[in-house]
Design a protein around this motif. Structure first.
Motif, PDB file in Angstrom:
ATOM      1  N   ARG A 622      49.462  91.749  30.015  1.00  0.00           N
ATOM      2  CA  ARG A 622      49.627  92.948  29.244  1.00  0.00           C
ATOM      3  C   ARG A 622      48.562  93.695  30.464  1.00  0.00           C
ATOM      4  O   ARG A 622      48.630  95.514  30.764  1.00  0.00           O
ATOM      5  CB  ARG A 622      48.969  93.967  28.156  1.00  0.00           C
ATOM      6  N   GLY A 623      47.704  93.325  30.618  1.00  0.00           N
ATOM      7  CA  GLY A 623      46.198  93.838  31.540  1.00  0.00           C
ATOM      8  C   GLY A 623      44.978  94.226  30.446  1.00  0.00           C
ATOM      9  O   GLY A 623      45.076  93.879  29.190  1.00  0.00           O
ATOM     10  N   THR A 624      44.026  94.777  31.510  1.00  0.00           N
ATOM     11  CA  THR A 624      42.942  94.941  30.007  1.00  0.00           C
ATOM     12  C   THR A 624      43.100  96.822  30.089  1.00  0.00           C
ATOM     13  O   THR A 624      43.617  97.521  31.214  1.00  0.00           O
ATOM     14  CB  THR A 624      42.251  94.956  31.252  1.00  0.00           C
ATOM     15  N   ALA A 625      42.152  96.956  28.829  1.00  0.00           N
ATOM     16  CA  ALA A 625      42.249  98.262  28.299  1.00  0.00           C
ATOM     17  C   ALA A 625      41.337  99.524  29.026  1.00  0.00           C
ATOM     18  O   ALA A 625      40.295  98.484  28.965  1.00  0.00           O
ATOM     19  CB  ALA A 625      41.869  98.403  26.732  1.00  0.00           C
ATOM     20  N   LEU A 626      41.505 100.255  29.620  1.00  0.00           N
ATOM     21  CA  LEU A 626      41.051 100.756  30.464  1.00  0.00           C
ATOM     22  C   LEU A 626      39.528 101.196  30.169  1.00  0.00           C
ATOM     23  O   LEU A 626      38.759 101.531  30.413  1.00  0.00           O
ATOM     24  CB  LEU A 626      41.806 102.167  31.332  1.00  0.00           C
ATOM     25  N   VAL A 627      39.354 101.011  28.544  1.00  0.00           N
ATOM     26  CA  VAL A 627      38.139 101.754  28.184  1.00  0.00           C
ATOM     27  C   VAL A 627      37.214 100.200  27.906  1.00  0.00           C
ATOM     28  O   VAL A 627      35.468 100.553  28.376  1.00  0.00           O
ATOM     29  CB  VAL A 627      38.250 101.870  26.491  1.00  0.00           C
TER      30      VAL A 627
END
Length: 864
Positions: A622-627
């Motif tokens: 899914r990727g990495t959360a922008l936070v």
């Protein structure tokens, strides 16, 4: 009357000085500091050697540590048992040594920290890296000295095929000095040794050699992982032997049901979990850290996990920065690369040629430390070759005697049968086959036949007397001749090896390459450049990557090569497999790792990352959360993302807010964006930044509103403004209306597609939207009827584009644009999807060029 003849007067200052220096040197050389050659302290060396003598190699079962402690105390180290057991335990802990030398079985402590069990409960055996330390010790490669009671011998130093001092590091406190050498990755150290050997004779300067080494050794590699910060600090520490580098634990911001938490999975080297927990608690109570609601230690045998629960109003990245600043989650490691070095005499280095080589403590650079290890391995290799040559010569002499005996077997048997004792038999053989003066008994001929006329010495005669009858078999004779011929080749090769120092060095290189092949593993501690350092670009190739951003706030990059491995026209590959049901891809672009990526939020702030700072992921993740990458407080979301190759261009950034304000700013004003963001536009109370796009400065702009109005004007109507400026009116809005979309018109996209909340949509030629002045009320773009809902978004499309639509009920549909009917401006369009009661469209995405780009790379459009 007292006899004063045995008394002498000595100044107390002199006696104190002499006694203190003797004590200090004893502590330095015999207890606290490692030898640069094998990287071990005396107690560690004695433990490994004792375990080898006890037969505790990796192929055998574990045995009680009590037996090891007893053997070490009895034969080599007459000190307290606790000092021996503590050293043994440390060599078995995988969180203390990068490559443990002892394979422990039982409770050997933990990082929490928990103490180990008593040595009567634990068991151990040598680990495979320890066998590399002891390899060839029985081939006279190192000197031995009598132990403390002259009952046995112990090695002065180990042969050490493994560069132990660097791969496992060392720490110790002596009298007036201390050492603190970090552990490293064995593959990188082997590469550095190989480079240093290959550089021999190239007349490279010290700076050139050091630069080459630092290209291969990127920094310490700690067993507990973490992240190293600051490339320059590491380089300086390696050049001087002293320095300090920042080490940070591994933490990730995780979203769960609208709440954020910080999950710590790795801590800095030599920092315990309990210390982290206590420091977080203290900092929170003293209000040095805010925004925390709970703290949990979820660590277990599977791994470390500390969970910090955050308040809904807390900014996750800010709290994480507070943790780094106020707790040992970010600490420093002080380089002090001090070790005992053989003393130079007459410009040359003394090695293990005497019983006790003089040693002195020195602070060493990385190059010096590797150089001493290479010198030690060269000496070990030479001594091993001399030993093997001597053994080969001895065996060849025996085989020569066997050949004489076999050629005269009947006579030899008669002599032995006629002798009364073994000694008489040997004497009779030597008398019958005397060694001629200047004969060949102590040399090796080039041809086996040349030895027939040679005589027998005492060693050969003894071997003949001990011969078994099976040696008389014809096949056995052939084996003797073959073995002898092979020995001649070996002897010639060993003599050539000893005569050529370059060959000795090549053997060291080959053994180092073999060690890397067998022991190399991935780094545990990545190195990151501090803000402002550009050195990171020197070690990251400028390659093409695919960057994907989702509506749910997740971002990732994947190498283009990951997709190009698929054949065009095939089934393709999955682009994103683990998205939440309500999430869709909003931005998809191809960039290079050195390019800048600009982020704009609804609060009017701009952030900037280099593409290589976006975590590399797999296709399916899914990727990495922008936070995790940007300091985004609750309620602040990223609304625009795009790559920028350079800032010194004539391009502009066009920004529009929900309340109808537009601004145009030169791109070069965003060249220096701070890590915590930069104000991109001044917003009125209650207003939000809706959209940002790049433009040349002369494009048409189309805005769409919630209630179905649109305005179409040229960008030249908006004068360029400074970065913090508010902007000018873009459109006059009716009461309760707001902007929902902005598009910069491109030459190849000449249709406007509008979708409403009740899944009605249509596409209209852009020429139907007449040009008006900036700030006007605009024209009707959609029929305002209750059954069709309000306008959700507007995008510019081509007939071969694709539309992605998501509803509040987590339904996602992909619709070819060509299937959406063309209609006039003021019509209500057609139904695109039948929605369940209470469901409505919340977002759409244009997969036009994105879909084409993905198809060019993967063979299919982006997956959701």
């Amino acid at each position: 009357m007292n006899d004063d003849s045995r008394m002498s007067t000595i100044a107390v200052e002199d006696e104190m000085q002499e006694s203190y220096l003797s004590y200090a040197m004893s502590v330095i050389a015999s207890r606290a500091l490692p030898d640069v050659r094998d990287g071990l302290k005396p107690v560690q060396r004695r433990i490994l050697y004792a375990m080898r003598e006890m037969g505790m190699d990796p192929s055998k079962q574990h045995r009680k540590c009590a037996g090891v402690i007893g053997e070490v105390l009895k034969s080599f180290h007459p000190h307290g048992d606790s000092s021996v057991y503590d050293a043994l335990v440390r060599m078995a802990q995988d969180f203390t040594l990068r490559y443990p030398l002892i394979d422990g079985h039982g409770n050997f402590g933990s990082i929490d920290p928990d103490p180990p069990a008593a040595y009567r409960y634990t068991e151990a055996r040598l680990a495979r890296p320890a066998m590399e330390m002891l390899a060839d010790i029985d081939k006279e490669t190192v000197d031995f000295i009598p132990n403390f009671d002259n009952q046995t011998e112990e090695p002065v130093v180990l042969p050490a095929r493994l560069p132990q001092l660097l791969v496992n590091g060392s720490s110790g406190i002596a009298v007036g000095m201390a050492t603190n050498i970090p552990p490293h990755n064995v593959g990188e150290i082997c590469d550095a040794i190989t480079y240093l050997i290959d550089s021999t004779g190239k007349n490279l300067s010290d700076d050139e050699l050091m630069d080459g080494l630092l290209d291969r050794v990127h920094g310490p590699d700690f067993p507990t992982g973490g992240v190293l910060l600051g490339c320059e600090a590491i380089r300086n520490a390696y050049k001087t032997g002293r320095g300090s580098v920042a080490l940070r634990g591994k933490a990730e911001i995780v979203e769960d049901k609208g709440r954020y938490r910080i999950v710590i999975s790795e801590v800095p080297f030599q920092v315990s979990v309990n210390r982290i927990l206590e420091s977080i608690t203290d900092a929170y109570q003293e209000k040095r850290i805010t925004g925390i609601t709970a703290l949990h230690n979820e660590s277990n045998r599977k791994g470390m996990r500390i969970v910090v629960e955050l308040h809904r109003s807390a900014t996750p990245q800010v709290v994480l920065n507070q943790l780094y600043k106020q707790t040992p989650l970010q600490s420093s490691f002080a380089f002090n690369m001090l070790a005992l070095v053989p003393v130079k005499r007459g410009g040359t280095m003394e090695h293990t040629t005497g019983t006790l080589t003089p040693l002195e403590p020195q602070v060493l650079s990385l190059k010096d430390m590797l150089g001493h290890f290479i010198d030690h391995r060269r000496e070990v290799t030479s001594r091993r070759a001399r030993y093997e040559l001597r053994k080969a010569l001895e065996r060849a002499k025996i085989l020569r005697g066997f050949r004489i005996a076999l050629d005269n077997i009947d006579e030899v048997i008669s002599i032995i049968r006629a002798s009364a004792t073994v000694d008489e038999a040997k004497a009779n053989l030597m008398a019958r086959f005397p060694v001629p003066e200047g004969g060949l008994a102590d040399d090796i001929p080039g041809d086996l036949n040349d030895v027939i006329a040679a005589g027998l010495d005492e060693i050969q005669a003894a071997a003949i007397v001990d011969m078994r009858l099976r040696t008389l078999v014809g096949l056995e004779r052939k084996k003797i001749e073959d073995e002898y011929e092979g020995l001649l080749v070996t002897i010639d090769d060993l003599r050539d090896l000893l005569a050529k120092p370059a060959r000795i060095l090549q053997v060291v290189r080959d053994e180092t390459a073999d060690l890397k092949k067998r022991m190399d593993d991935p780094r545990k501690t990545p190195v990151e450049a501090l803000e402002g350092e550009l050195a990171i670009e020197d070690i990251i190739a400028d390659t093409e990557v695919v960057v994907t951003v989702t509506v749910g706030g997740y971002i990732k990059r994947v190498s283009v090569d990951t997709f190009r491995a698929q054949n065009r026209g095939g089934r393709g590959v999955i682009g994103i497999a683990n998205l939440k049901k309500e999430d869709v891809v909003r931005n998809f672009f191809v960039a290079t790792t050195h390019q800048h990526v600009l982020f704009f939020t609804n609060k009017g702030r701009a952030f900037r990352l280099r593409a290589y700072e976006i975590p590399d992921s797999t296709r399916q993740s899914r990727g990495t959360a922008l936070v995790n990458l940007l300091q985004l407080p609750p309620g602040e979301n990223v609304t625009a993302v795009f790559p920028v190759s350079r800032f010194d261009t004539d391009e502009y950034l066009v920004m529009v807010t929900r309340h109808g304000v537009i601004k145009k700013t030169k791109l070069d004003e965003f060249e220096n964006v701070r890590r915590n963001g930069l104000i991109a536009i001044g917003l009125d109370d209650g207003d939000e930044l809706l959209a940002v796009d790049l433009s040349r400065g002369d494009r048409d702009i189309i805005l769409a509103t919630h209630d179905g109005m649109a305005v179409h004007f040229n960008e030249t109507d908006v004068r360029p403004m400074g970065r913090p400026a508010r902007g000018v009116k873009a459109m006059t809005l009716a009461a309760g209306d707001e902007i929902v979309a902005m598009d910069v018109v491109e030459d190849d996209r000449r249709e406007v597609l509008i979708v409403t909340s009740q899944a009605y949509g249509k596409r209209t030629p852009i020429d139907d939207y007449r040009h008006t002045s900036r700030g006007g009320k605009g024209v009707k773009a959609f029929a305002k009827e209750k059954e069709i809902g309000y306008v959700v978004d507007q995008i510019l499309v081509k007939p071969d584009d694709e539309l992605l639509m998501i509803t509040s009920g987590n339904q996602v549909i992909r619709i070819p644009v060509s299937q959406i009917r063309r209609a006039g401006r003021s019509t209500k369009g057609v139904r695109l999807q039948r929605l369940a009661e209470g469901d409505e469209v919340i977002a759409i995405a244009n997969l036009g060029q994105q879909s084409k780009a993905v198809e060019d790379i993967t063979g299919e459009a982006p997956a959701v």
